[in-house]
Write an enzyme that holds these catalytic residues in place. Sequence first.
Site, PDB file in Angstrom:
ATOM      1  CB  SER A 224      -0.912  -0.072   1.224  1.00 19.23           C
ATOM      2  OG  SER A 224      -2.025   0.711   1.060  1.00 19.23           O
TER       3      SER A 224
ATOM      4  CG  ASP B   3      -5.986  -3.428  -3.976  1.00 17.45           C
ATOM      5  OD1 ASP B   3      -6.834  -2.715  -3.409  1.00 17.45           O
ATOM      6  OD2 ASP B   3      -4.752  -3.254  -3.862  1.00 17.45           O
TER       7      ASP B   3
ATOM      8  CG  HIS C  93      -4.885  -3.182  -0.205  1.00 18.02           C
ATOM      9  ND1 HIS C  93      -4.403  -2.546  -1.322  1.00 18.02           N
ATOM     10  CD2 HIS C  93      -4.495  -2.401   0.846  1.00 18.02           C
ATOM     11  CE1 HIS C  93      -3.749  -1.427  -0.973  1.00 18.02           C
ATOM     12  NE2 HIS C  93      -3.792  -1.331   0.338  1.00 18.02           N
TER      13      HIS C  93
END
Lengths: 483, 483
Positions: free
Chosen positions: A169, A421, A446
């Site tokens: 991320s 995602d 994710h």
Amino acid sequence: MPRLLLPLLLLLLLLGQLSALLAPRRRRSAPPPSPAPYLTRYLSQQIDHFGFDENLTFQQRYLIADQHWKKDNGPILFYTGNEGDITWFCNNTGFMWDVAEELNAMLVFAEHRYYGESLPFGNESFSDSKHLNYLTSEQALADFAVLIEYLKETIAGARYSPVIAIGGSYGGMLAAWFRMKYPHVVVGALAASAPIWQFGDLVPCGAYFTIVTNDFKKSGTGCSESIRNSWNAINHLSSTDAGLQWLSNTFHLCSPLKNLQDASMLKSWLSETWVDLAMVDYPYKADFLQPLPAWPVQEVCKFLKDPSLSDKLLLQNVYQAVNVYYNYSGEASCFDMSETATKNLGQLGWYYQVCTEMVMPMCTDGVNDMFEPQKWDFDALSEECFRLWGVRPRPSWVLSMYGGKNISSHSNIVFSNGGLDPWSAGGVTQNISDSLVAIMIPDGAHHLDLRSRNPCDPKSVKQARVLEVHYMKQWIEKARRKH
Amino acid sequence: MPRLLLPLLLLLLLLGQLSALLAPRRRRSAPPPSPAPYLTRYLSQQIDHFGFDENLTFQQRYLIADQHWKKDNGPILFYTGNEGDITWFCNNTGFMWDVAEELNAMLVFAEHRYYGESLPFGNESFSDSKHLNYLTSEQALADFAVLIEYLKETIAGARYSPVIAIGGSYGGMLAAWFRMKYPHVVVGALAASAPIWQFGDLVPCGAYFTIVTNDFKKSGTGCSESIRNSWNAINHLSSTDAGLQWLSNTFHLCSPLKNLQDASMLKSWLSETWVDLAMVDYPYKADFLQPLPAWPVQEVCKFLKDPSLSDKLLLQNVYQAVNVYYNYSGEASCFDMSETATKNLGQLGWYYQVCTEMVMPMCTDGVNDMFEPQKWDFDALSEECFRLWGVRPRPSWVLSMYGGKNISSHSNIVFSNGGLDPWSAGGVTQNISDSLVAIMIPDGAHHLDLRSRNPCDPKSVKQARVLEVHYMKQWIEKARRKH
């Protein structure tokens, strides 16, 4: 990276809610993390690496685990901490623990300044823009570089240890940028679900929400249509006091809705819930943002099969659906709309970053996605940021600094992305060169690849991990040949 | 880059003299530069690229010449300005003007913040460490990146122009670092006489002065020995008032020497003169730091053939020798020791940079060099910097930031060095890879290759320039194939 979106979404849908974050709020307690066998350490870091006027320092926290490390310059896997408590990322990045033995690697998890315990000015860190001034990705990367050099100098046998940056991320963005800016410090980077292109006009602003929508579309007949229809249902009901009362009761809200603005907040809260669900649509029971069943979007969609129901019936189903997300444990007595994802993320710090460097344009059109149409409104963001902290975002800076799509002269970065995602919209999903490699995980949400091995892992994530280890070994081997 | 050394040398030989710079001083007027056909422009830049609290801007000056530019994305040669007035660098970088037509290139000369007219806080820029806080190489590189993006966006036909960074001395360091940190902005860099390794313990601290000494040794029998013996001669004479008086008269000093400290300053002034002469030992009459004859070190050495003379005879010869440097034009009536090189360099700004990032260890031993032995004394530097501005140098930061010798993962940088140039001690003088290339110019002094073509140019510098153009064409061609 749920909070990457959150502020954007809030700002998108309901300007002003951001300021609510400045007030203290009650938090649910998170389940205790499974203890990992690491040591906690602190390093004194310059608060300002890029200026010499204020020579202040702070204690940066990092976690270190060397059980599997080969002392003779074995590799170091270095997690470039993102916007939260580093112990949480440490406990949610099982991949590093899983591969440590095979790679004879030391693990280091470095906390990002202004998150967790690594607060440059203690309780004053968020008090105003003066104290927040050193919360930037550049300062964070400098912390990482200094920390790694310190480790190599002070740990016997680590002098020539090749170091690989790993992050997910925003942490994945940092891992990639770290390799780009400090290739003398890290031999390569694994950037998992890192939307380094969610800036400027590099990608369409609506792509993110289209992916969220597709996840719901694929997970059950009528599902995305039901959600798309729910907004008007809320709009109808919130036009009367009785309707607002009904909504408050139906959604078991801790604070009843009083006006249209509150109703708007309900829509924001629901939108964010759908987005978060798309992000954590993992193939097994998990507890990342919230404790959830396997394939939670499918679970949610079981309640959203019929989009043609009347407003009230539709919204009762929506309530059942969000209940999967917020009350899987069955412990919640009412829902607090100010609580969405998890307390492990540093919301205030991330909001500040969104208000300065991390300007990620997002938009919806209600056609290619299941949300109410909302244009990207930079000016509104800028005004809100100025109101809150007296700062203005500089959306072009991150492009000047990190190169946008023009990154082909760099090397040794693996970008992994999950097809489920929404952040893959801003990710690198195609190879750029032999050593800037994209790995797609069609069934992945994710950064699924960074999670621990699981019997329910789809084949695609297993293959991705094999490939990731393959590249890491290649980088390590190449570095070793130099010494 | 004369001033790169100057502060170090002053600090090395005579702590305290640095503070004299803070007082206003009379300056000799420089000869007017030959006017080059450029336009002067200004761009509004963030004073702090790395923080958002103070959203202030300043006007960065840059010069632009597009007479030879091919408007259809022809290349841009971008001079990364160093520690001085950009017009001076513009007029002393004839190489860029000489090759502009062949490359169909636009020329841009960007002024470094805190020098020339590019003062972030006007007259207040140097008033204290608060105002000086944004004088760093990182901020300067960010200015360059933002400026180039602005030019590409606003000049019709420049959207895909490949940009090559060119710089000499500290400007050469910036050119190399610019390519390392912003490879998406510049396709390559020519770093002329750039001592990027004159930091930490990357090279021996005495190598610099050994090269100066060798220049004098090669330029005349007895020359370096005479200089080596001169220090004791000064020491003997300065032990009495009569001796001090004699020295003042002999060296035609504007202010007579009064004590040992003044005598020490005389030695510093002489040392710096020898060093500057080594740097500008060009094969033709030139006026870079001072108007000088061809091969000025040979001219100087004509007066320094007999090292075995008595103290007074030896020093009278030394006076004749420095007269070549300071009074080649025959206009000086007396010598002011506070004036050494040229008024075109921003001394105060550079001193601050030495006191923060640009910590270049230097030392002498009197055996491998012709100077009085002097150890590298970091603590003394640090104390002096703290006394002056309340700042402390961070000698390891520049290594963390720019990688020290570990730069092999970068590409497209040509490092040129002159064999006569003392700064080659800290330069890259051997190839690192196919695209990190070293070019040696054995007969060259400080960035001779960046000067205009001259009939007296030695073959080595002509060959160097041919090779430099070859690499630049290669980078341009490769960039062109991408579009």
